[in-house]
Design an enzyme around this catalytic site. Sequence first.
Site: not given
Length: 522
Positions: A80, A83, A140
Amino acid sequence: MQAKSGIVSRSVSSVSSSRSGSFFARLLAILSVAVTIVMVDSVNADAEAANPKYAGIVVDAKTGNVLYSENADRLQYPASLTKMMTLYMTFEALEQGRIRLDTPVPFSAHASAQAPTKLGVRAGGTITVEQGILGLVTLSANDAATALGEMLGGGSEDRFAQLMTAKAHALGMTRTTYRNANGLPNTAQMTTARDQARLGIALRQHFPQYYGYFSTRAFKFGSRTIRSHNRLVGSVRGVDGIKTGYTRAAGFNLVSSVQVDGKSIVGVVMGGASTPARDAQMRNLIASYLPKASSRGGSSALIAQAAPAPVMIVTPAPVQPKKAQQMAKTITAAQPPISAAADLSLPHKGPLPDARYQVAETEVAYAETAAPKSDNPLVAQPMPAPTKVKTMAFKPQAAVAAPKPMPASMPSEQGDTSVDNVTTASTTPSPTRAASTSNGPTGWVVQVGVSPSRQMAMDLLEGAKSKGGKALASAKPFAVAYAAGGDQLYRARFGGFDDQRDAVNACKALKKAGIKCWAAAQ
């Protein structure tokens, strides 16, 4: 009278002594707990540094000097942390005026179907850009990241991933390749700790007006209160973000920004064995290297002093539009790769407006480059101006090449999965898993991907088989080793098909489940 006075005196002395003893007992208990915490953090940090998947770096954000580095240039899975680039692209679009914080972000069926963690918005629904940002920095949310990527990519997450990769290369992140907007497993999506440190610095330097979102502790989404996964924000002095990440293959990742007493660092920990071990290692790095950072490397204006975000942010509930929102057809220009400097200096030259990707029936817009915001080498990246947008004709060009996957074995680990607890293609091996062979079954086969280790290839096959249904019921998973540029890689394949038709049907079933594949004769 004297006797009574003596009794009273002794009584008071006894009470005083009792209270004093109680105070010291409490003090000793507190000190004991503190020492225990320090010892546990030290043990966790030492164990983390010995982890074979571990990579880390600490950079002085004012000077660009690397204060600490271990495996910082080894290819790793970002999970993640992906992101962070999705947010960079979102902030850039906001600064250029192409979108606003209240712009509706539509959810396609693809975005809505992403694996947890997620906001859970149904297909056809919308959220605002600000809700999407908050969903990414706290929960997330994979579905929100995909929805933002599709909107900014003109309706295509694949196209957005190409733009992400080009932007990464323009920032000097030359070893980073993106394949999706959220960081869910993809063997071609890779990065390095050094590249993530560069991105963390770029986010803070280029978008101080939006950087405060990274310190959000919680926000209200409809009837839900969503709290941040980043446990260091609010518990470690000076930590103001940035992002956590986890998949089984990647391990536990964390990028942290710290600003204390005129000093500023960005630290990266990748491949952690668990959330506590990862966080303990980051605390250890901050304690060890923040004192060594410079307090004179540029003026205070060079380090973004964004105001802290509110502890709780309330946003409107997601809405169902009366009509589907039409996707924007204009996207930013892709930038060509530039060579990385020896330190963490951001590039001196801005994005060039003549790069193109192979995008069907799409006009590509770019903005005239503006002067650098600062002479500091960390932030001398000219930012696109928000006006003077030009539209140019599209010219096909080959897609960005992915770097070689990391050849090191990445065994599955048991640990705290509270951060980004996603459904991944890397799962615990099954006792009934078919043994792999050097060449595998003959006849028609279906290939679903390539992995840097045999174990990861078999994990990939197991995840694919669970989604293939009856078409793969009798298929035999196996991994085929081959050499690529001096590295040992493994093709993940299914065999045991009677003929071409069965193999093709199996591949069609996998594609319906969102898994790319191809059938061929072995």
